[in-house]
Design a protein around this motif. Structure first.
Motif, PDB file in Angstrom:
ATOM      1  N   GLU A   1      39.316  24.124  49.441  1.00  0.00           N
ATOM      2  CA  GLU A   1      38.383  25.116  48.897  1.00  0.00           C
ATOM      3  C   GLU A   1      37.343  25.524  49.935  1.00  0.00           C
ATOM      4  O   GLU A   1      36.980  26.700  50.040  1.00  0.00           O
ATOM      5  N   VAL A   2      36.871  24.563  50.693  1.00  0.00           N
ATOM      6  CA  VAL A   2      35.895  24.864  51.746  1.00  0.00           C
ATOM      7  C   VAL A   2      36.527  25.778  52.793  1.00  0.00           C
ATOM      8  O   VAL A   2      35.950  26.804  53.173  1.00  0.00           O
TER       9      VAL A   2
ATOM     10  N   ALA B   1      36.944  29.358  51.663  1.00  0.00           N
ATOM     11  CA  ALA B   1      35.693  30.128  51.731  1.00  0.00           C
ATOM     12  C   ALA B   1      35.360  30.515  53.164  1.00  0.00           C
ATOM     13  O   ALA B   1      34.928  31.645  53.428  1.00  0.00           O
ATOM     14  N   VAL B   2      35.573  29.601  54.106  1.00  0.00           N
ATOM     15  CA  VAL B   2      35.312  29.898  55.519  1.00  0.00           C
ATOM     16  C   VAL B   2      36.269  30.985  56.002  1.00  0.00           C
ATOM     17  O   VAL B   2      35.861  31.942  56.673  1.00  0.00           O
TER      18      VAL B   2
ATOM     19  N   PHE C   1      27.403  26.050  54.719  1.00  0.00           N
ATOM     20  CA  PHE C   1      27.423  26.288  56.143  1.00  0.00           C
ATOM     21  C   PHE C   1      26.381  27.344  56.452  1.00  0.00           C
ATOM     22  O   PHE C   1      26.247  28.315  55.727  1.00  0.00           O
TER      23      PHE C   1
ATOM     24  N   HIS D   1      27.853  29.034  50.660  1.00  0.00           N
ATOM     25  CA  HIS D   1      27.316  28.054  49.725  1.00  0.00           C
ATOM     26  C   HIS D   1      28.386  27.766  48.668  1.00  0.00           C
ATOM     27  O   HIS D   1      28.808  28.668  47.956  1.00  0.00           O
ATOM     28  N   LEU D   2      28.813  26.535  48.579  1.00  0.00           N
ATOM     29  CA  LEU D   2      29.766  26.117  47.562  1.00  0.00           C
ATOM     30  C   LEU D   2      29.137  24.997  46.740  1.00  0.00           C
ATOM     31  O   LEU D   2      28.440  24.143  47.284  1.00  0.00           O
ATOM     32  N   LYS D   3      29.420  25.001  45.457  1.00  0.00           N
ATOM     33  CA  LYS D   3      28.935  23.917  44.617  1.00  0.00           C
ATOM     34  C   LYS D   3      29.886  23.752  43.441  1.00  0.00           C
ATOM     35  O   LYS D   3      30.656  24.653  43.113  1.00  0.00           O
TER      36      LYS D   3
ATOM     37  N   ILE E   1      32.638  22.129  43.068  1.00  0.00           N
ATOM     38  CA  ILE E   1      34.082  22.183  43.293  1.00  0.00           C
ATOM     39  C   ILE E   1      34.725  21.134  42.396  1.00  0.00           C
ATOM     40  O   ILE E   1      34.364  19.961  42.435  1.00  0.00           O
TER      41      ILE E   1
ATOM     42  N   ALA F   1      39.288  19.636  47.730  1.00  0.00           N
ATOM     43  CA  ALA F   1      37.918  20.045  48.058  1.00  0.00           C
ATOM     44  C   ALA F   1      37.864  20.666  49.452  1.00  0.00           C
ATOM     45  O   ALA F   1      37.250  21.723  49.647  1.00  0.00           O
ATOM     46  N   VAL F   2      38.524  20.029  50.416  1.00  0.00           N
ATOM     47  CA  VAL F   2      38.555  20.566  51.777  1.00  0.00           C
ATOM     48  C   VAL F   2      39.260  21.917  51.798  1.00  0.00           C
ATOM     49  O   VAL F   2      38.814  22.850  52.481  1.00  0.00           O
TER      50      VAL F   2
END
Length: 90
Positions: free
Chosen positions: A45-46, A49-50, A1, A26-28, A30, A42-43
């Motif tokens: 985890e996103v 982070a947000v 994002f 920045h995520l990678k 996962i 996965a969602v």
């Protein structure tokens, strides 16, 4: 994002909304360590982070705003930071 922003309003700040910029997220990889994850994981985890970026950015910005208001704010900076964290269950 990239270039994320949130608007925050608080009665402690006179009810005026403050636009707060979020750091780039920045995520990678996962699920790489576990051989993959479900879309739901996965969602999650996103959003985790947000959520972390929002809490940190709001805490920092509210603290700076309170410092600029001086003692008339009625609460200490640490109380406001804890209140902001409480909004997100942290």
């Amino acid at each position: 994002f990239r270039n994320g922003k949130v608007m925050v309003s608080s009665s402690m700040l006179g009810g005026k909304p403050i636009k707060i910029s979020l750091p780039d997220i920045h995520l990678k990889d996962i699920g790489k360590d576990s051989g993959g994850v479900t879309p739901e994981t996965a969602v999650a985890e996103v959003f985790k982070a947000v959520d972390k970026a929002v809490v940190q950015s709001i805490s920092k910005s509210v603290g700076e705003a309170v410092k600029s208001l001086g003692s008339s704010a009625g609460k200490t900076e640490s109380q406001l930071v804890e209140g902001v964290k409480g909004l997100f269950g942290k």
